[in-house]
Design an enzyme around this catalytic site. Sequence first.
Site, PDB file in Angstrom:
ATOM      1  CE1 TYR A   1      35.448  16.822 -28.029  1.00 52.40           C
ATOM      2  CE2 TYR A   1      36.654  15.919 -29.892  1.00 52.40           C
ATOM      3  CZ  TYR A   1      36.640  16.549 -28.662  1.00 52.40           C
ATOM      4  OH  TYR A   1      37.825  16.939 -28.081  1.00 52.40           O
TER       5      TYR A   1
ATOM      6  CG  ASP B   1      40.124  16.989 -31.293  1.00 52.34           C
ATOM      7  OD1 ASP B   1      39.874  17.080 -30.076  1.00 52.34           O
ATOM      8  OD2 ASP B   1      40.489  15.929 -31.840  1.00 52.34           O
TER       9      ASP B   1
HETATM   10  P1  FAD Z   1      33.265  26.244 -27.377  1.00 54.40           P
HETATM   11  O1  FAD Z   1      34.684  26.248 -27.020  1.00 54.40           O
HETATM   12  O2  FAD Z   1      32.325  25.461 -26.555  1.00 54.40           O
HETATM   13  O3  FAD Z   1      32.773  27.757 -27.408  1.00 54.40           O
HETATM   14  C1  FAD Z   1      31.424  28.125 -27.475  1.00 54.40           C
HETATM   15  C2  FAD Z   1      31.232  29.381 -26.667  1.00 54.40           C
HETATM   16  O4  FAD Z   1      29.901  29.859 -26.850  1.00 54.40           O
HETATM   17  C3  FAD Z   1      31.402  29.159 -25.173  1.00 54.40           C
HETATM   18  O5  FAD Z   1      32.343  30.073 -24.664  1.00 54.40           O
HETATM   19  C4  FAD Z   1      30.005  29.401 -24.605  1.00 54.40           C
HETATM   20  O6  FAD Z   1      30.021  29.974 -23.321  1.00 54.40           O
HETATM   21  C5  FAD Z   1      29.423  30.355 -25.627  1.00 54.40           C
HETATM   22  N1  FAD Z   1      27.965  30.359 -25.669  1.00 54.40           N
HETATM   23  C6  FAD Z   1      27.129  29.297 -25.649  1.00 54.40           C
HETATM   24  N2  FAD Z   1      25.849  29.703 -25.728  1.00 54.40           N
HETATM   25  C7  FAD Z   1      25.874  31.061 -25.797  1.00 54.40           C
HETATM   26  C8  FAD Z   1      24.855  32.044 -25.890  1.00 54.40           C
HETATM   27  N3  FAD Z   1      23.561  31.711 -25.930  1.00 54.40           N
HETATM   28  N4  FAD Z   1      25.229  33.349 -25.921  1.00 54.40           N
HETATM   29  C9  FAD Z   1      26.544  33.696 -25.881  1.00 54.40           C
HETATM   30  N5  FAD Z   1      27.544  32.783 -25.795  1.00 54.40           N
HETATM   31  C10 FAD Z   1      27.214  31.486 -25.761  1.00 54.40           C
HETATM   32  N6  FAD Z   1      40.263  19.852 -28.529  1.00 54.40           N
HETATM   33  C11 FAD Z   1      41.546  19.587 -28.868  1.00 54.40           C
HETATM   34  O7  FAD Z   1      41.969  19.909 -29.976  1.00 54.40           O
HETATM   35  N7  FAD Z   1      42.378  18.959 -27.975  1.00 54.40           N
HETATM   36  C12 FAD Z   1      41.974  18.589 -26.739  1.00 54.40           C
HETATM   37  O8  FAD Z   1      42.749  18.030 -25.966  1.00 54.40           O
HETATM   38  C13 FAD Z   1      40.615  18.854 -26.363  1.00 54.40           C
HETATM   39  N8  FAD Z   1      40.152  18.485 -25.154  1.00 54.40           N
HETATM   40  C14 FAD Z   1      38.847  18.740 -24.838  1.00 54.40           C
HETATM   41  C15 FAD Z   1      38.370  18.369 -23.601  1.00 54.40           C
HETATM   42  C16 FAD Z   1      37.053  18.606 -23.258  1.00 54.40           C
HETATM   43  C17 FAD Z   1      36.556  18.200 -21.916  1.00 54.40           C
HETATM   44  C18 FAD Z   1      36.177  19.214 -24.194  1.00 54.40           C
HETATM   45  C19 FAD Z   1      34.738  19.449 -23.877  1.00 54.40           C
HETATM   46  C20 FAD Z   1      36.664  19.603 -25.421  1.00 54.40           C
HETATM   47  C21 FAD Z   1      37.989  19.369 -25.758  1.00 54.40           C
HETATM   48  N9  FAD Z   1      38.495  19.766 -26.979  1.00 54.40           N
HETATM   49  C22 FAD Z   1      39.784  19.504 -27.311  1.00 54.40           C
HETATM   50  C23 FAD Z   1      37.621  20.435 -27.953  1.00 54.40           C
HETATM   51  C24 FAD Z   1      37.717  21.935 -27.928  1.00 54.40           C
HETATM   52  O9  FAD Z   1      37.345  22.410 -26.663  1.00 54.40           O
HETATM   53  C25 FAD Z   1      36.779  22.401 -29.046  1.00 54.40           C
HETATM   54  O10 FAD Z   1      37.400  22.317 -30.277  1.00 54.40           O
HETATM   55  C26 FAD Z   1      36.340  23.783 -28.907  1.00 54.40           C
HETATM   56  O11 FAD Z   1      35.626  23.887 -27.716  1.00 54.40           O
HETATM   57  C27 FAD Z   1      35.418  24.122 -30.056  1.00 54.40           C
HETATM   58  O12 FAD Z   1      35.248  25.473 -30.070  1.00 54.40           O
HETATM   59  P2  FAD Z   1      33.808  26.082 -30.222  1.00 54.40           P
HETATM   60  O13 FAD Z   1      34.038  27.529 -30.405  1.00 54.40           O
HETATM   61  O14 FAD Z   1      33.043  25.369 -31.258  1.00 54.40           O
HETATM   62  O15 FAD Z   1      33.039  25.753 -28.869  1.00 54.40           O
END
Ligand code: FAD
Length: 374
Positions: free
Chosen positions: A346, A348
């Site tokens: 997880y 943020d």
């Molecule tokens: P993600 O945002 O999940 O991005 C990953 C991307 O990869 C997605 O768009 C997905 O579609 C894409 N993907 C996956 N597999 C493939 C594939 N095979 N091919 C192409 N694309 C693909 N953070 C905060 O700071 N404050 C908050 O209040 C907060 N609230 C949250 C509430 C919820 C319900 C959730 C789930 C998360 C929350 N977060 C919050 C966390 C925040 O969303 C994350 O920090 C962020 O999502 C992390 O970014 P990421 O790029 O790692 O992942």
Amino acid sequence: MVAGAGLFGLTVAERCARDLGLRVLVVERRDHIGGNAYSEVEPSTGIEVHRYGAHLFHTSNERVWEYVNQFTAFTDYRHRVFTIAGDRVYPMPINLATICAYFGRAMSPGEARALIAAQAGEVAHPANLEEKAISLVGRPLYEAFIRGYTAKQWQTDPRELPAEIITRLPMRYTFDDSYFADRYQGLPVGGYTAWLERMADHPLIEVRLGTDFAELGAAGNVPVVYTGPLDGYFGRAEGALGWRTLDFEFEVLAQGDFQGTSVMNYADEHVPYTRVHEFRHFHPERDYPGDRTVIAREYSRFAGPGDEPYYPIGTPTDRARLARYRELARAEKDVLFGGRLGTYTYLDMHMAIASALAMYGNRIRPRFLRQARV
Ligand code: FAD
Ligand code: NA
């Protein structure tokens, strides 16, 4: 190539293009960028809604704060959460105001501490989540605020959940009811999507939406940063990693204000949802209509195949599988795994950005500078 246009992937792409002058192809499975931070305007009200749940930006990391401020300014919104338990409403996380209201009398911090310590003393060797929670906050507060909410989050009786799921419960013996303690907090003034689009807005960055990395076949000899699910990359060869997912039920209501605040928790088990979000309250500075509002009821459950993975569960089986996937990931030539899904952690938003900046600085930049010298 970057797989995934969430905050991790966008940060890597932005740095590669702007700092190194590399051409970057970002492939994104969904029909929009931004990952779970994405928001959109509900057309009949003009209210910005967070499709994947309320996102509040907060950080104490100076480097991250400086980085994100290149793309957006932030409002001075301060997050507060309340909970309905029985027929009463209390501030969250549990603080002195919650304790005084629950027990129906004024208490000093010392009196409240002594009361909770006496109630928590009931359990010495917690064997499950319920006993662990009682050992931290005592039975009355556990039953009022934690039991029902936890049962709904996990769809499991807390007596059947392992004690290790919680190591601490946020408890404050002051009247401070601010949700985050970070130095910098706020919401993007122009909305999340404007912020995220600005990150991708560079002539060297091409974003291909509706494109699954798995369907591209061999990426050729292009270095890849992969931010999709770790188990998915390897075709779940070691078994599926467990996630919880959320369902959001959006509704436009013909009233100006539904609950008077942005997030209301529902502690009682007989209410099927865990929280209600009311999006207008995230932006009191905006000129939203006075006679309509948008809410979303949030439900929590285990993710099945095809569901959006939100929170890693991390059972002993998950952890054993994760260790094997990490070994496979290390052996994968010229592919770096990052982000929430790619590391099964997880994160943020500020953590995803910090981790992407670290990967860029420690792994990506040195690799290309070395190549340039050769
Ligand atoms: P993600 O945002 O999940 O991005 C990953 C991307 O990869 C997605 O768009 C997905 O579609 C894409 N993907 C996956 N597999 C493939 C594939 N095979 N091919 C192409 N694309 C693909 N953070 C905060 O700071 N404050 C908050 O209040 C907060 N609230 C949250 C509430 C919820 C319900 C959730 C789930 C998360 C929350 N977060 C919050 C966390 C925040 O969303 C994350 O920090 C962020 O999502 C992390 O970014 P990421 O790029 O790692 O992942
Ligand atoms: Na572009």
